[in-house]
Design a protein around this motif. Structure first.
Motif, short mmCIF file in Angstrom:
data_model
loop_
_atom_site.label_atom_id
_atom_site.label_comp_id
_atom_site.label_asym_id
_atom_site.label_seq_id
_atom_site.Cartn_x
_atom_site.Cartn_y
_atom_site.Cartn_z
N GLY A 24 0.78 -1.22 0.00
CA GLY A 24 0.00 0.00 0.00
C GLY A 24 0.81 1.27 0.00
O GLY A 24 0.25 2.35 0.08
N ILE A 25 2.14 1.17 -0.09
CA ILE A 25 2.91 2.41 -0.13
C ILE A 25 2.73 3.06 -1.49
O ILE A 25 2.45 2.37 -2.47
CB ILE A 25 4.40 2.17 0.16
CG1 ILE A 25 4.96 1.14 -0.80
CG2 ILE A 25 4.58 1.71 1.58
CD1 ILE A 25 6.43 0.91 -0.60
N PRO A 26 2.91 4.36 -1.57
CA PRO A 26 2.64 5.03 -2.84
C PRO A 26 3.51 4.53 -3.98
O PRO A 26 3.05 4.34 -5.09
CB PRO A 26 2.95 6.50 -2.53
CG PRO A 26 2.80 6.63 -1.07
CD PRO A 26 3.17 5.32 -0.48
N ARG A 27 4.79 4.30 -3.69
CA ARG A 27 5.66 3.88 -4.78
C ARG A 27 6.76 3.01 -4.20
O ARG A 27 7.31 3.31 -3.16
CB ARG A 27 6.28 5.12 -5.43
CG ARG A 27 6.41 4.98 -6.93
CD ARG A 27 6.70 6.29 -7.60
NE ARG A 27 8.10 6.64 -7.50
CZ ARG A 27 8.57 7.67 -6.81
NH1 ARG A 27 7.76 8.44 -6.16
NH2 ARG A 27 9.85 7.91 -6.78
#
Lengths: 538, 251, 717
Positions: C612-615
């Motif tokens: 779920g981290i942005p990138r």
């Protein structure tokens, strides 16, 4: 197994005042604080702030309570709260003119204040000089633009909608400068099964975790901000429900603060029953943490047995109060409902059964060497680190730091109860487990005592005048000391609500436990800490 | 070490027989307020005023309960002169207001569903109730429901919490990463309508603002059996009651 | 049947090489490239032809050059052993020449005179060929010395770039020490012989005493072991390989390493057959230890060139272990197992030359494309350089001994030959064989780890460093030599039944038995009249399909067989050819099934799930050091890193800004041999330095004393 906290001779209030005046003289004005605060030290020059805080924390043996920032035009009101064990709360008060946005950071002297200052900077925009790392705390830099300051009065919680600005240049702050080092991201959607949202960057060169930096505030719902302008009854709902596993303790803390402002004398029966319910919550919370520890080490039968105890306590709570998590019981002035003798007897039977089962479980766990192997010497926090980082609750007690608000600044009649505060000094996972069991047994003893001494009487005093004012309320939540600072305005609405939670405090110290341990130990250490991300995030 | 085996055996079977039979043990559910008839409209107004989230709607002399926003604060039955009736049931899964019905998962998932739980700002109670589903009392494994850690293997997404803004993107990413067919369950009043937090600058006011929600399980928190009922509805082993008249929905 | 004309091919080779040498002195720039392409390529083809013809027909070639006063005639002879090595050299020199030709461009960009390189290249080729065909000790030693010096010059070719010239110097110094040992070995061996030619030395070896045999063996083994990269004396190897320029490295790794093996085989196996098994055991144990140490350091190394150098050490250890096993069998009178072990060693030598050259060329290409050799900084190259990734993968699979490539077969044969220790009488020797076999098995497992790390960290995943790729894929010119080697890997792996009879020609005179039938029974050509195999046995294998393809494929069959003794009648059979066919068929069936069954399904490509981290940033992916850290931790007793720096920098007392942990590792061999020996020599030198205090009278006294001592000696001798 554990020992009682040795009776350390702490400084009395007069001695402390004498020391402060001797060191700082005119720079510090000693005075009476707001309700709930025993002593207030007002500072004129902000340069004396770090020195005074160091004196209080290190030389006088105080614990750090937290930082309360209030925007009261024409000045800022910064209140650094310190706990003088055995006496009560001391605040160091700084009134900063509105234009002056910066104040010296005390985190180089009192390391435990690090996150309080970062939070204040993110939410209010206050600058703390010489703080090593400000920013990217509550509002993650990767998503939100700078300068939002949601807690300012100028921001209307009902109207505002912040625009995200994703930052593709953002890089995490990596500390390990080894060419082969990398940072393993864990979360926010993490944990095989059911876990809270938090994010770790485990920096490692392959085997051991060298640095584990948690990123919290994924569950940030701005409770402190949306409580502003609400009535006390509605704010009480917020206080209850931002961290439901300690909801009774937090609602009790909130109610204590409001009772001080409105000068309500809580009846004796209500006090005894509040003790009963708080200890019931503590018992159930610790059963849940023990379940988590057994699950993390994959000792499935023990985890199931501990889960049985927890579920039985939840059902007992529901039978007793109508809600499994004890919502809706506290109100300023006492409890909302009374309990009859049969209910109390049935509750006592359930609690006794839970205590018996806990003892059997503990005995069995002591003889499971494979389980102990995973816990012993895992996640060690030595007493010096615990003091440095001001660890609270069972985690602190496992490392020799025994500040328990029920003892140190007794509230709600705890001074009349006989109980022990368990204390270990190894600071590893097994020590924390032992502390949890001991505290659970002490809670059972407290429940018995509360039941025995609760005499019939009124359960609540009616509220006549809703006056304005500010007060500090506190309670010893299952995870540690929780502080609630409430300021009400003339119409009885909440003007400022500040909830300082034990999880916020203890998460700061989590990283020292995890560093230099293997990856595989990480979930176990996380489980032995038993912290709540949502309680920290509010 | 073998004593664990005997220890477990000795403690016996605690598992509930639900869904085969209804669970009647005390304390499994806080229950919920139901439509109550009062004697006068003044009383109904007073009863409706006692609810902080406006879940009680006055309709003449009967107070209807909008379960979707009930936060179980018990103010409608404790400390009020006009207490509402409470029913001690736990099957209160509903479909969202803007949906016509619930599209079942294919029959292969009836007895084997993998559930992914995402904490999107939850207070901790709903999450713990979901966690209790794995304890010996409820044991959802016997019903073929399992928890997964990765959305790639998940069929059902349970969202708890009002979806704090910091969790909006991770939640969306989780949803995107799930393969079809997938269903989303909003568990808890916070996930359904935002609960006490509502829609603010830091809270989206419910999962429906972020994802397409298929089933709602209100309650603060909904007890494990209510969540289990919702999962059984999702997999098709329990049927939802048809939509009734506005004001009260029951399963 | 064409007249093989072996001798003519050799002469033509020398002429061509000399022409190339001459032309490179006068040409420059693009012409140098052409010269390299045509002449060097032609030379390698001729090498292969000459050696191949010799092996095919079994004929050897002899020639006598001029005589030197007091040392006998200088003779050349291309016998079967030399032919194997010469063929391998030619096999590797062909792509190396093409590769070198392309890299000359880069040399020119670096302002190094390309013609110097050309001269050295051809000179080295000539000296290497002379080493292989030398038939007497003098010419052998002369060409060996030339080769040493030329190697040194080539290793230190890019001197002005600030590369470590000490590495080449250490190589030269060690080479000279080894050369000295070899000369002493020859001197001892030649005590009773008529002249210095190899046949004479072989004839005289029967009269050497046991101690002399040991002396020759140890001196020769360690002396040649310097070049071969064996454990006590190989500390020059990683250093020089790292320092060598990319244009020379494939030759250094693929050809010059084999010279050590050739020397060991020629001196210690051919000329001086051992009489006691202990000699072979020494070789076996040293080989196994070398293999283990080599692969341990390879697995934990993150510089690609150094890692490949350590891997060369590992393979050298395996080859020497096989040779040692062969010596033990031969000394105990089991000739057939000896031949099998020797064939295994030779096969591994050929395979190693092929895939190591391939890998070194790949490493050179990677360095050219990205500017870095650190595997911690690479990643994601499979998209940028797809052709390179395929051939590099073939190299990695081969060296990890994965079928159907060639590494599998030679490692399998080596381990099988160690298993034949059941025929030995002494149980102590059998235990030692078992231990060494376990050691080699551990080595093989670690090799897989190492090369999974190499391939995955360089080509797969996300780009970790900040380099920008500045070479576009040019398929044909640069990839051809590597594709040629990759195809060679595959062929050598799939057609062992054709390679083994050829190698057997070289092994037979050294081991004393023909192992062809033992390893490659003539399934295809066997008839019931042929008594080599019992008919029931043939029938069983026919039922298993071992004779499939008999009408279309020439040769003895496609199955390798290792049979135990009468006491231990087990059979280990392998057929890479059939396995490859089965593999292809199974993959085809799987592919058909999958595509048909998922035709109706929807396939979506979504981004990677990362919690779920942005990138997902490159800092968040595994590095090569992290991947190999468990090995480093488990074998800590061997690595014994010294903690040079373990600092935690903090700001404001408590906030940690940097953690620096630098650990210096002294190589095990350095710790155990080099440094103590160096310290001892230094101590002796310091003692002797006491003599040099500058007083003239003392020096005169020394001279007088020495004079007196000589007079006395002369008087009493």
């Amino acid at each position: 197994m554990g020992s009682q906290a040795p009776s350390i001779e702490y400084m009395g209030i007069e001695a402390l005042t004498a020391v402060v005046q001797e060191r700082f003289g005119k720079a510090v004005t000693v005075g009476q604080g707001a309700m709930g605060v025993v002593l207030s030290l007002l500072i004129e020059e902000t340069q004396t702030l770090p020195g005074l805080c160091r004196l209080l924390f290190w030389d006088c043996g105080c614990g750090l309570g937290g930082l309360v920032v209030e925007e009261r035009p024409p000045s800022w009101r910064l209140s650094y709260l310190f706990l003088l064990p055995g006496t009560g709360w001391i605040e160091v008060l700084v009134r900063l003119p509105m234009e002056a946005h910066s104040v010296p950071s005390i985190s180089s002297e009192v390391h435990a204040a690090d996150w309080y200052e970062r939070e204040a900077e993110d939410l209010f925009g206050l600058q703390f000089e010489n703080h090593p790392r400000l920013g990217d705390f509550v509002l993650h830099d990767q998503i939100w633009p700078e300068g939002l300051k949601p807690q300012r009065k100028s921001v209307d919680a009902r109207q505002v909608k912040f625009e995200r600005r994703p930052n593709s240049e953002w890089r995490p702050l990596l500390v390990v400068k080894d060419s082969g080092a990398f940072a393993m991201p864990v979360g926010p959607v993490y944990e095989g099964g059911v876990g809270e949202s938090l994010h770790f960057m485990l920096e490692t060169v392959g085997e051991d975790v060298l640095r584990a930096v948690p990123r919290l505030f994924y569950n940030y719902r701005a409770v402190e901000k949306i409580a502003e302008g609400r009535s006390v009854a509605d704010a009480l709902l917020l206080a209850e429900r931002f961290a439901a596993t300690s909801s009774f303790a937090h609602s009790a803390g909130f109610c204590h603060a409001v009772e001080k402002i409105w000068n309500l004398g809580v009846p004796r029966r209500a006090k005894h029953l509040r003790v009963l319910l708080a200890e019931l919550e503590r018992l159930r919370h610790h059963a849940g943490t023990i379940t988590g520890i057994c699950e993390s080490t994959a000792l499935a039968v023990a985890a199931s047995q501990a889960a049985i105890i927890e579920e039985q306590l939840l059902r007992a709570s529901c039978r007793f109060t109508g809600h499994r998590y004890l919502f809706g019981l506290n109100t300023p002035g006492g409890l909302r409902r009374d309990f009859d003798h049969d209910d109390l007897e049935k509750l006592k039977a359930s609690v006794d059964q839970a205590a018996r089962e806990l003892r059997v479980l503990e005995e069995r766990l002591r003889f499971t060497s494979s389980f102990l192997d995973r816990l012993e010497d895992a996640g060690v926090v030595n007493p010096k680190q615990a003091r440095d980082l001001n660890l609270l609750g069972p985690v602190g007690r496992a490392s020799g730091r025994c500040h328990d608000l029920r003892r140190e600044c007794a509230y709600n009649g705890y001074e009349g109860y006989a109980f022990e505060v368990p204390r270990e000094s190894e600071g590893d996972g097994y020590a924390r487990l032992r502390v949890l069991f001991q505290e659970a047994y002490q809670s059972v003893a407290l429940i018995h005592e509360a039941l025995a001494t609760a005499e019939p009487g009124p359960i609540c005093v009616p509220v006549h005048a809703q006056s304005s004012g500010a007060a500090l309320g506190w309670a010893e939540a299952p995870i540690g000391a929780a502080l609630h600072w409430v300021r009400l305005d003339e119409s009885g609405l909440v003007e400022r609500y500040r909830a300082i939670t034990p999880s916020f405090n203890n998460w700061l110290g989590f990283h020292v436990a995890v560093e230099d341990f293997a990856f595989q130990d990480f979930p176990i250490i996380l489980a032995t800490f038993g912290l709540s991300a949502t309680e920290c995030d509010r | 070490m073998s004593f664990w085996f005997w220890h477990g055996l000795r403690n016996g079977i605690r598992t509930t027989r639900y869904p085969a039979t209804s669970e009647t043990a005390l304390g499994v559910s806080p229950g919920r307020p139901v439509t109550t008839e009062f004697r006068s409209t003044a009383e109904v107004e007073a009863a409706a005023a006692s609810c902080p989230t406006g879940s009680i709607i006055a309709r003449g002399t009967s107070a209807r309960v909008e379960m979707r926003s009930c936060i179980h604060c018990q103010r409608c039955r404790i400390g009020t002169a006009q207490p509402l009736e409470w029913r001690g049931d736990y099957e209160w899964t509903t479909i969202p207001a803007d949906r016509e019905g619930y599209e079942l998962l294919p029959s292969a998932y009836r007895r084997s569903a993998h559930v992914m739980v995402v904490d999107a700002g939850d207070c901790g109670a709903c999450l713990r109730e979901v966690k209790q589903l794995n304890n010996p009392f409820y044991n959802m494994h016997r019903l073929g429901i399992f928890l997964t850690a990765t959305p790639r293997a998940a069929d059902v997404l349970l969202v708890v919490g009002p979806v704090s803004e910091n969790m909006r993107v991770p939640l969306l990413k989780t949803y995107e990463a799930m393969p079809t067919p997938k269903r989303v369950l909003a568990v808890g009043t916070c996930a359904v309508t935002g609960g006490v937090f509502g829609r603010t600058f830091m809270s989206a006011g419910g999962a429906a603002s972020v994802l397409p929600v298929d089933l709602e399980i209100p309650g603060d928190p909904p007890p494990p059996l209510a969540i289990l009922h919702g999962l059984l509805v999702a997999t098709g082993r329990k049927a939802l009651a048809p939509k009734k008249a506005m004001g009260e929905r029951s399963a | 049947m064409v007249f093989p004309w072996i001798g003519g091919a050799l002469i033509l080779f020398f002429i061509l090489a000399l022409c190339g040498l001459g032309l490179s002195t006068v040409t420059r720039g693009n012409n140098t490239m052409r010269v390299l392409l045509i002449f060097s390529g032609g030379c390698s083809v001729l090498m292969m032809y000459a050696a191949g013809a010799a092996l095919a027909t079994g004929r050897s070639f002899e020639a006598t050059l001029w005589s030197i006063e007091g040392m006998g005639p200088l003779t050349l002879r291309l016998d079967m052993l030399s032919a194997v090595f010469l063929f391998t050299a030619g096999l590797v020199y062909l792509p190396a020449s093409l590769f070198a030709r392309n890299l000359v461009v880069r040399l020119l960009r670096g302002h190094y005179p390309a013609r110097n390189y050309g001269m050295l290249h051809f000179a080295l080729m000539i000296s290497i060929a002379l080493i292989f065909v030398a038939n007497d000790a003098v010419s052998f030693l002369i060409s060996w010395e030339c080769m040493s010096i030329l190697c040194y010059l080539l290793v230190n070719y890019e001197q002005s770039r600030g590369t470590d010239t000490r590495a080449g110097f250490i190589m030269l110094a060690m080479g000279e020490a080894g050369f000295l040992a070899v000369v002493l070995a020859f001197l001892i061996a030649g005590r009773g012989s008529a002249d210095w030619s190899f046949p004479a030395l072989a004839a005289a070896s029967g009269q050497l005493s046991g101690k002399a045999v040991w002396g020759v063996f140890l001196l020769g083994f360690l002396g040649f072991g310097v070049k071969a990269g064996l454990v006590p004396v190989n500390f020059w190897l990683p250093r020089s390989y790292t320092a060598a320029p990319a244009i020379f490295l494939p030759v250094l790794a693929g050809v010059t390493l084999n010279l050590g093996f050739y020397g060991i085989l020629r001196l210690n196996v051919d000329l001086l057959p051992p009489r006691s098994p202990a000699i072979g055991l020494v070789a076996l144990v040293i080989g196994s230890i070398t293999a283990l140490v080599g692969i341990l350091y390879a697995t934990t190394e993150s510089d690609m060139k150094t890692m490949l150098a350590h891997s060369s050490i590992e393979n050298a250890g395996i080859i020497v272990a096989a040779i040692g096993a062969s010596l033990v069998f031969r000394a105990s009178g089991n000739a057939v197992p000896a031949a099998i072990a020797l064939i295994a060693g030779l096969y591994h030598m050929v395979n190693h030359s092929v895939y190591k050259t391939l890998l070194f060329q790949g490493a050179g290409e990677i360095e050219a494309a990205t500017g870095t050799r650190e595997m911690d900084r690479l990643g994601g190259l499979a998209h940028l350089l797809p052709g390179l990734s395929v051939v590099f993968l073939v190299g990695c699979l081969s060296i990890s001994a994965i079928p159907p490539f060639n590494g599998f077969l030679s490692e399998w044969l080596t381990l099988q030959s160690l298993l034949r220790s059941a025929v030995l009488a002494s149980s102590g020797v059998k235990i030692l064989f078992a231990l060494c076999g376990a050691c080699l098995a551990l080595t093989a497992a670690l090799a897989v780890t190492c090369f999974v790390k190499v391939y995955a960290m360089s080509f797969l995943g996300v780009r970790r460093g900040t380099w920008q790729p500045h070479v576009r894929e040019r398929v044909s010119r640069v990839r051809f030599p590597m594709a040629y080697l990759a195809v060679a890997c595959l062929l050598l792996g799939v057609l062992p039944t054709y390679v083994i009879p050829v190698l057997n020609r070289a092994a037979e005179p050294l081991a004393g038995a023909n192992a062809t039938t033992a390893l490659v029974p003539p399934f295809f050509t066997a008839t019931s009249a042929n008594q080599q195999l019992p008919p029931a046995f043939l029938q069983d294998f026919h039922n298993l399909g071992a004779q499939t393809g008999r009408k279309w494929i020439a040769g003895r069959g496609l199955v390798l067989l290792v049979r135990g003794s009468e006491r231990n009648p087990v059979i280990f059979a392998a057929s890479p050819s059939y396995s490859l066919i089965a593999l292809v068929v199974l993959l085809l069936i799987a592919w058909i099934l999958v595509t048909r069954s998922t035709r109706k399904r929807q396939l979506c490509r979504k981004e990677l799930w990362a919690g779920g981290i942005p990138r997902l940033l490159p800092e968040m992916t595994y590095t090569a050091t992290g991947f190999s850290n468990p090995v480093r931790v488990v074998f800590q007793a061997i690595f014994r890193p010294d903690i040079v720096e373990d600092t935690r920098e903090t700001v404001a007392v408590h906030f940690r800004t940097a953690i620096r942990r630098r650990r210096d590792e002294t190589h095990l061999v350095d710790r155990v041999f080099f440094h103590p020996v160096g310290d001892a020599i230094g101590w002796v030198a310091r003692l002797l330095a006491g003599m040099h205090h500058g007083r003239l009278n003392a020096y005169v006294a020394y001279t007088v004393v020495l004079f007196l001592v000589i007079l006395l000696l002369y008087r009493f001798s």
